[in-house]
Write a protein that holds these residues in place. Sequence first.
Motif, PDB file in Angstrom:
ATOM      1  N   LYS A  86       6.996  -2.982  -4.624  1.00  0.00           N
ATOM      2  CA  LYS A  86       6.148  -2.504  -5.722  1.00  0.00           C
ATOM      3  C   LYS A  86       4.705  -2.957  -5.545  1.00  0.00           C
ATOM      4  CE  LYS A  86       9.636  -2.006  -9.288  1.00  0.00           C
ATOM      5  NZ  LYS A  86      10.102  -2.413 -10.611  1.00  0.00           N
ATOM      6  N   ALA A 119       3.181  -0.822  -2.845  1.00  0.00           N
ATOM      7  CA  ALA A 119       2.927   0.521  -3.376  1.00  0.00           C
ATOM      8  C   ALA A 119       1.682   0.533  -4.254  1.00  0.00           C
ATOM      9  CB  ALA A 119       4.137   1.004  -4.174  1.00  0.00           C
ATOM     10  N   LYS A 120       1.531  -0.488  -5.068  1.00  0.00           N
ATOM     11  CA  LYS A 120       0.367  -0.572  -5.946  1.00  0.00           C
ATOM     12  C   LYS A 120      -0.921  -0.634  -5.134  1.00  0.00           C
ATOM     13  CE  LYS A 120      -1.527  -3.360  -9.683  1.00  0.00           C
ATOM     14  NZ  LYS A 120      -1.328  -4.526 -10.554  1.00  0.00           N
ATOM     15  N   LYS A 177      -1.589   2.824  -3.492  1.00  0.00           N
ATOM     16  CA  LYS A 177      -2.061   3.796  -4.478  1.00  0.00           C
ATOM     17  C   LYS A 177      -3.514   3.539  -4.851  1.00  0.00           C
ATOM     18  CE  LYS A 177       1.237   3.145  -7.475  1.00  0.00           C
ATOM     19  NZ  LYS A 177       2.078   3.286  -8.674  1.00  0.00           N
ATOM     20  N   GLY A 179      -1.365   9.030  -7.082  1.00  0.00           N
ATOM     21  CA  GLY A 179      -0.220   8.555  -7.850  1.00  0.00           C
ATOM     22  C   GLY A 179       0.979   8.355  -6.955  1.00  0.00           C
ATOM     23  N   GLY A 180       1.995   7.720  -7.505  1.00  0.00           N
ATOM     24  CA  GLY A 180       3.205   7.505  -6.734  1.00  0.00           C
ATOM     25  C   GLY A 180       4.132   6.549  -7.443  1.00  0.00           C
ATOM     26  N   SER A 181       5.200   6.168  -6.730  1.00  0.00           N
ATOM     27  CA  SER A 181       6.174   5.249  -7.306  1.00  0.00           C
ATOM     28  C   SER A 181       6.873   4.481  -6.193  1.00  0.00           C
ATOM     29  CB  SER A 181       7.205   6.007  -8.139  1.00  0.00           C
ATOM     30  OG  SER A 181       7.972   6.855  -7.310  1.00  0.00           O
ATOM     31  N   ALA A 182       7.590   3.428  -6.599  1.00  0.00           N
ATOM     32  CA  ALA A 182       8.370   2.626  -5.661  1.00  0.00           C
ATOM     33  C   ALA A 182       9.746   2.413  -6.270  1.00  0.00           C
ATOM     34  CB  ALA A 182       7.690   1.295  -5.404  1.00  0.00           C
ATOM     35  N   ARG A 183      10.774   2.923  -5.603  1.00  0.00           N
ATOM     36  CA  ARG A 183      12.157   2.786  -6.084  1.00  0.00           C
ATOM     37  C   ARG A 183      13.090   2.653  -4.905  1.00  0.00           C
ATOM     38  NH1 ARG A 183      12.329   8.132  -8.937  1.00  0.00           N
ATOM     39  NH2 ARG A 183      10.381   7.946 -10.045  1.00  0.00           N
ATOM     40  N   ILE A 200       8.717   3.948  -0.964  1.00  0.00           N
ATOM     41  CA  ILE A 200       7.474   4.243  -1.683  1.00  0.00           C
ATOM     42  C   ILE A 200       7.206   5.726  -1.558  1.00  0.00           C
ATOM     43  CG2 ILE A 200       4.990   3.850  -1.774  1.00  0.00           C
ATOM     44  CD1 ILE A 200       5.479   1.076  -0.606  1.00  0.00           C
ATOM     45  N   GLN A 216       2.004  10.786  -3.903  1.00  0.00           N
ATOM     46  CA  GLN A 216       1.765  12.211  -4.113  1.00  0.00           C
ATOM     47  C   GLN A 216       0.725  12.706  -3.118  1.00  0.00           C
ATOM     48  OE1 GLN A 216       0.545  12.345  -8.178  1.00  0.00           O
ATOM     49  NE2 GLN A 216       2.600  11.941  -8.954  1.00  0.00           N
TER      50      GLN A 216
END
Length: 114
Positions: free
Chosen positions: A69, A72-73, A76, A82-86, A90, A93
């Motif tokens: 995370k 990813a931060k 970004k 934008g985006g996410s980490a799951r 990662i 967009q």
Amino acid sequence: MDWKNKLGALLSEDSGFEFAEESACVNQECKDENQVQTSVLEVCLDKKGRHGKQATIISGFECDDEEVKNIAKELKMKIGTGGSARGGEILLQGDWRDKVVEILKTKKFKVKKI
């Protein structure tokens, strides 16, 4: 050692108390920073299930989710998207493969662009 124990030690009458565990933690952090990532991160472009919109996916992390995370931060913020980490991946967009590879290589990761 948790904060309650430290506070109790400060308030106690024992003036010879030392925080031995704290120095061990500092040395552990230094070792973690000097370790080199052994796995190869894969950076690929995906459009499936996104109504034709592109997404850059980075996978292959061996570290914990909190570390992913944080990475990813940082990505970004540097890229401005934008985006996410799951789940150890990662998602960013847009098509940012080249820029992501450059950033991760400066952070000493081994990266493979697919």
